[in-house]
Design an enzyme around this catalytic site. Structure first.
Site, mmCIF file in Angstrom:
data_model
loop_
_atom_site.group_PDB
_atom_site.id
_atom_site.type_symbol
_atom_site.label_atom_id
_atom_site.label_comp_id
_atom_site.label_asym_id
_atom_site.label_seq_id
_atom_site.Cartn_x
_atom_site.Cartn_y
_atom_site.Cartn_z
ATOM 1 N N HIS A 1 0.845 -1.200 0.000
ATOM 2 C CA HIS A 1 0.000 0.000 0.000
ATOM 3 C C HIS A 1 0.877 1.245 0.000
ATOM 4 O O HIS A 1 1.854 1.314 0.745
ATOM 5 C CB HIS A 1 -0.889 0.009 1.252
ATOM 6 C CG HIS A 1 -1.738 1.239 1.345
ATOM 7 N ND1 HIS A 1 -2.937 1.369 0.676
ATOM 8 C CD2 HIS A 1 -1.543 2.406 2.008
ATOM 9 C CE1 HIS A 1 -3.436 2.570 0.929
ATOM 10 N NE2 HIS A 1 -2.632 3.219 1.724
ATOM 11 N N ASP B 1 -14.804 3.732 7.600
ATOM 12 C CA ASP B 1 -13.791 4.612 7.012
ATOM 13 C C ASP B 1 -14.379 5.443 5.875
ATOM 14 O O ASP B 1 -14.016 6.606 5.713
ATOM 15 C CB ASP B 1 -12.587 3.810 6.508
ATOM 16 C CG ASP B 1 -11.500 4.749 5.985
ATOM 17 O OD1 ASP B 1 -10.971 5.529 6.781
ATOM 18 O OD2 ASP B 1 -11.224 4.730 4.772
ATOM 19 N N ARG C 1 -13.751 13.743 7.303
ATOM 20 C CA ARG C 1 -12.436 14.360 7.586
ATOM 21 C C ARG C 1 -12.000 15.265 6.444
ATOM 22 O O ARG C 1 -11.398 16.316 6.654
ATOM 23 C CB ARG C 1 -11.395 13.256 7.832
ATOM 24 C CG ARG C 1 -11.589 12.538 9.167
ATOM 25 C CD ARG C 1 -10.730 11.280 9.233
ATOM 26 N NE ARG C 1 -9.337 11.553 9.001
ATOM 27 C CZ ARG C 1 -8.486 10.702 8.394
ATOM 28 N NH1 ARG C 1 -8.906 9.531 7.971
ATOM 29 N NH2 ARG C 1 -7.230 11.028 8.226
ATOM 30 N N SER D 1 -7.211 4.482 9.464
ATOM 31 C CA SER D 1 -7.924 4.449 8.189
ATOM 32 C C SER D 1 -7.241 3.472 7.224
ATOM 33 O O SER D 1 -7.877 2.595 6.631
ATOM 34 C CB SER D 1 -7.946 5.874 7.610
ATOM 35 O OG SER D 1 -8.253 5.874 6.247
ATOM 36 N N LYS E 1 -8.412 -0.869 6.452
ATOM 37 C CA LYS E 1 -8.721 -1.353 5.087
ATOM 38 C C LYS E 1 -7.775 -2.468 4.681
ATOM 39 O O LYS E 1 -8.189 -3.466 4.097
ATOM 40 C CB LYS E 1 -8.637 -0.187 4.086
ATOM 41 C CG LYS E 1 -9.819 0.763 4.232
ATOM 42 C CD LYS E 1 -9.729 1.933 3.274
ATOM 43 C CE LYS E 1 -8.643 2.894 3.677
ATOM 44 N NZ LYS E 1 -8.751 4.246 3.208
HETATM 45 N N1 URA Z 1 -5.241 7.352 2.913
HETATM 46 C C1 URA Z 1 -6.226 6.713 3.581
HETATM 47 O O1 URA Z 1 -6.704 5.662 3.169
HETATM 48 N N2 URA Z 1 -6.674 7.275 4.720
HETATM 49 C C2 URA Z 1 -6.189 8.420 5.227
HETATM 50 O O2 URA Z 1 -6.636 8.861 6.267
HETATM 51 C C3 URA Z 1 -5.168 9.084 4.511
HETATM 52 C C4 URA Z 1 -4.705 8.513 3.358
#
Ligand code: URA
Length: 433
Positions: free
Chosen positions: A82, A161, A168, A183, A187
């Site tokens: 990621h 999220d 946010r 966050s 995931k």
């Molecule tokens: N990428 C994400 O998936 N979440 C965040 O809070 C910031 C970047």
């Protein structure tokens, strides 16, 4: 329990209990806690931070707010990677095929671009016919058959999220290490892979502007993943200039293809080799980083990485001939060159400004419903460290937007020059594990 008490407790800098965090996440996902209370808590977290215990509880509750993918039907160790988001970041398109060509299973769920950052799914979709909406059974079969799939989220993954991130985004509460860590990791953990490699970017085009913040974010995420039994490691990488030379969807696919053919930009190839050799270690496919690097290089030399990308494209409904004949990709109607207005050495190419300019040229989305022009973007000619003379080309610009001339000046201003030579930083600064 009352949400107002939880907000006040965090406002006063106290540690929330796992029960209070669960109350917040469950209530907010269900809709019993309103946006205004959730945003007040998010802002209190921005200012007061969270302890390791709180971040773990937040990640765990967010991860379990929806489906958790079971990849146990895929044989072997499943690796995932990621990136925290950057400009010109086409890493998955070259790294995924290379690692899969080494016999490791890459089961990847990616995202779309928004604002100045691009998304792997949009880039993949610039290859005619490719679909990223693949349901779980087919996803699992594809990874078992060819070792690689890159798809959009299936099922209802981490709905907490989706809601919280959107909130946010409009309440000035994105820039918080605990919130970003929870966050991203919720995931990644819900996506089911056995190992996770995090590419934490820092610099002008990244969420983390300094290496110190990137280090804290990486440490936080690595600790969460390892505590939950997944081999999680991170690399800290430079985003003080776009990665590679191409920024924009089909331009980046072409650069990933060139890299798999052994003609990629140095920084991009280096990132793929560094990240790939860690992923091979995580999958227990190799014993040392050096062995992994040599194996990955051999997959470039013998063309099996490129072949793996073509198999992915074919399996996901696309036209694989574009992988062997990238000259078939459509080219934008307008092409302009941007020239330097002074002599010097390139010190920085503001990735945020380049990303925003590419978006205005049509390559990205300002809002999530915007349509992307797959052929628009920028090809950087002079990278950081290179000498440049007044009147020499800095980059090429491609677009279908007629009024593009007003954007060229902003593109030029993204290149910051120094009168003295520049010491080059390595693309991968350090590893956190
Ligand atoms: N990428 C994400 O998936 N979440 C965040 O809070 C910031 C970047």
């Amino acid at each position: 329990m009352r949400m107002i008490d939880i907000i006040i407790k965090k406002r006063e800098g106290l540690e929330l209990t796992p029960e209070e965090i669960a109350f917040f996440i469950e209530g907010y996902t269900k809709g019993t806690i309103p946006d205004y209370q959730a945003s007040a808590l998010a802002m209190a977290i921005v200012f007061r931070g969270m302890t390791t215990k709180e971040i773990s509880a937040l990640t765990d509750r967010m991860m379990h707010s929806g489906d958790v993918i079971d990849l146990s039907l895929i044989k072997g160790i499943k690796v995932d990677k990621h990136s925290t988001g950057g400009v010109g970041d086409k890493t998955s398109l070259a790294l995924g095929p290379l690692v899969a060509a080494c016999g490791v299973k890459v089961a990847k769920m990616s995202g779309r671009g928004l604002g100045h950052t691009g998304g792997t799914l949009d880039k993949l979709e610039s290859i005619p016919g490719v679909s990223v909406a693949i349901e779980s059974k087919k996803f699992i079969k594809q990874v078992n058959d060819i070792g690689l799939a890159i798809i959009g989220q299936t099922g209802d993954l981490v709905p907490a999220d989706k809601k919280l991130y959107a909130l946010r985004d409009v309440t000035g509460t994105v820039e918080s290490i605990p919130l970003i860590a929870a966050s991203i990791m919720s995931k990644k953990l819900a996506s089911g892979a056995d190992t996770i490699l995090l590419d934490v970017k820092f610099g002008s085009g990244a969420f983390m502007k300094t290496i110190e913040d990137a280090r804290i974010l990486a440490r936080t995420m690595v600790d969460i993943g390892n505590a939950l039994g997944r081999d999680t490691r991170a690399i800290l990488t430079d985003m003080d200039q776009p990665l590679g030379r191409a920024v924009g969807n089909n331009l980046e696919v072409k650069e990933a293809i060139a890299t798999l053919n052994g003609h990629g930009p140095e920084d991009f190839q280096e990132l793929c080799l560094s990240a790939g050799s860690i992923m091979l270690l995580q999958a227990k496919a190799t014993k040392t980083l050096e062995e992994g690097r040599a194996l990955l290089l051999s997959k470039i030399k013998d063309g099996s990485g490129l072949k793996k990308l073509a198999s992915l494209v074919k399996a996901q409904g696309g036209d694989e001939s574009y992988i062997y004949h990238p000259e078939k990709f459509p080219v934008a109607k307008f092409h302009a060159e941007v020239y330097s207005d002074s002599d010097g050495y390139v010190r920085q190419i503001d990735a945020l400004e380049i990303g925003e300019s590419a978006m205005r040229l049509g390559a990205g989305r300002a809002t999530k419903d915007d349509i992307i022009d797959m052929s628009a973007g920028i090809i950087v000619d002079k990278k950081v460290g290179e000498a440049v003379k007044k009147g020499e080309k800095l980059c090429d610009v491609y677009t279908n937007i007629e009024s593009y001339k007003e954007i060229l000046d902003d593109v030029r201003k993204s290149f910051k020059l120094s009168v003295t030579p520049i010491k080059l930083n390595p693309i991968v600064h350090e590893t956190v594990q």
